[in-house]
Design an enzyme around this catalytic site. Sequence first.
Site, PDB file in Angstrom:
ATOM      1  N   TYR A 187       8.114 -26.470  28.031  1.00 57.70           N
ATOM      2  CA  TYR A 187       7.945 -25.223  27.271  1.00 57.70           C
ATOM      3  C   TYR A 187       8.508 -24.092  28.120  1.00 57.70           C
ATOM      4  O   TYR A 187       7.903 -23.676  29.102  1.00 57.70           O
ATOM      5  CB  TYR A 187       6.471 -25.020  26.960  1.00 57.70           C
ATOM      6  CG  TYR A 187       6.130 -23.866  26.047  1.00 57.70           C
ATOM      7  CD1 TYR A 187       7.098 -23.186  25.313  1.00 57.70           C
ATOM      8  CD2 TYR A 187       4.802 -23.467  25.896  1.00 57.70           C
ATOM      9  CE1 TYR A 187       6.766 -22.141  24.472  1.00 57.70           C
ATOM     10  CE2 TYR A 187       4.452 -22.424  25.053  1.00 57.70           C
ATOM     11  CZ  TYR A 187       5.436 -21.767  24.346  1.00 57.70           C
ATOM     12  OH  TYR A 187       5.100 -20.725  23.508  1.00 57.70           O
TER      13      TYR A 187
ATOM     14  N   LYS B  20      10.800 -27.116  24.188  1.00 54.69           N
ATOM     15  CA  LYS B  20      10.627 -25.975  23.292  1.00 54.69           C
ATOM     16  C   LYS B  20      11.232 -24.789  24.032  1.00 54.69           C
ATOM     17  O   LYS B  20      10.694 -24.326  25.040  1.00 54.69           O
ATOM     18  CB  LYS B  20       9.151 -25.732  22.976  1.00 54.69           C
ATOM     19  CG  LYS B  20       8.922 -24.516  22.081  1.00 54.69           C
ATOM     20  CD  LYS B  20       7.435 -24.256  21.849  1.00 54.69           C
ATOM     21  CE  LYS B  20       7.242 -23.003  20.998  1.00 54.69           C
ATOM     22  NZ  LYS B  20       5.796 -22.685  20.814  1.00 54.69           N
TER      23      LYS B  20
END
Length: 311
Positions: free
Chosen positions: A138, A166
């Site tokens: 992330y 992500k």
Amino acid sequence: MTELTNADLLTAIVTPFTDEGTIDYPALDQLTEHLLQAGNNGFVVGGTTGETPTLSHDEKIELYTHFGRLIAGRVPVIAGTGSNNTAETIAFTNEVAQIEGIDYALVVVPPYNKPNQRGMLAHFTAVADAVELPLIIYNIPGRTGVKMETSTVLTLAEHPNIAGIKQCASLEEFQTLVENRPAGFAVYTGEDAQALTTKVLGGDGVISVAAHNYAPQMRAMYDALSAGNYQVAAKLQRWLTPRMAALFMFPSPSPVKAVLAAQGLATDHCRLPICDLTAEEKEQLATALGLPSDALAGQLPTDLGEGLTND
């Protein structure tokens, strides 16, 4: 394990709270089923939008256990397990790995410590080497204070236990990742406004906040793109973009929760330090969403784009 292979519209789901401040599991169940019916095909639980910094260890374990049972393999589930303590991240990720129905671990670039690229590489390698769940990186520099560079991502992408990212960064960086990633490494945007563009560039989709409130339109946009109806897809993204921006005009997830409350899908309660929206802020949000200023004080339909011409 349910893989990400066909998952393109994933919601980073909120954690609903009761009036007493506990996790509202009936509301979570209702919201989850609504989102599945609206076209979501994956979830992140216990992420930023889930207010994970305010959840205790025991609450996270209970939440992930409940959510894994609720989904029961229908779509992939990614659970937030990251922190700015490598040893703690390893221990918690391995604990979460024992929960049935959790398929991946979302591990954020360590916030606050501000490691350099060598530190990030060492952190993620240590975690990936030591845990059972495959990792999703992330990369969200606006919240962590540091950015993982594309070269570092691509190095980590070669690790057999790192399944994807992500990415909250520029389209240029996203494009470089897509062009150079190894086979099987998933690249998702975490920016709703990039949802269409990143798919056009060859990315895997979006991990979305706006899908809480606009899932039918986002699903229609992706379906139109897949069918080659590019004008329809572009029109939907243009309609969505200002509404996506409005959902971040106050600290997230307070705007999303305010809309969900008006839709009857959850309360608008957040945990401090995020405040519930005031009546005045709800009026400002409603206006920015293209709704009557008093719309969030009443009841909204669950499909906010019903009747939208998209052909």
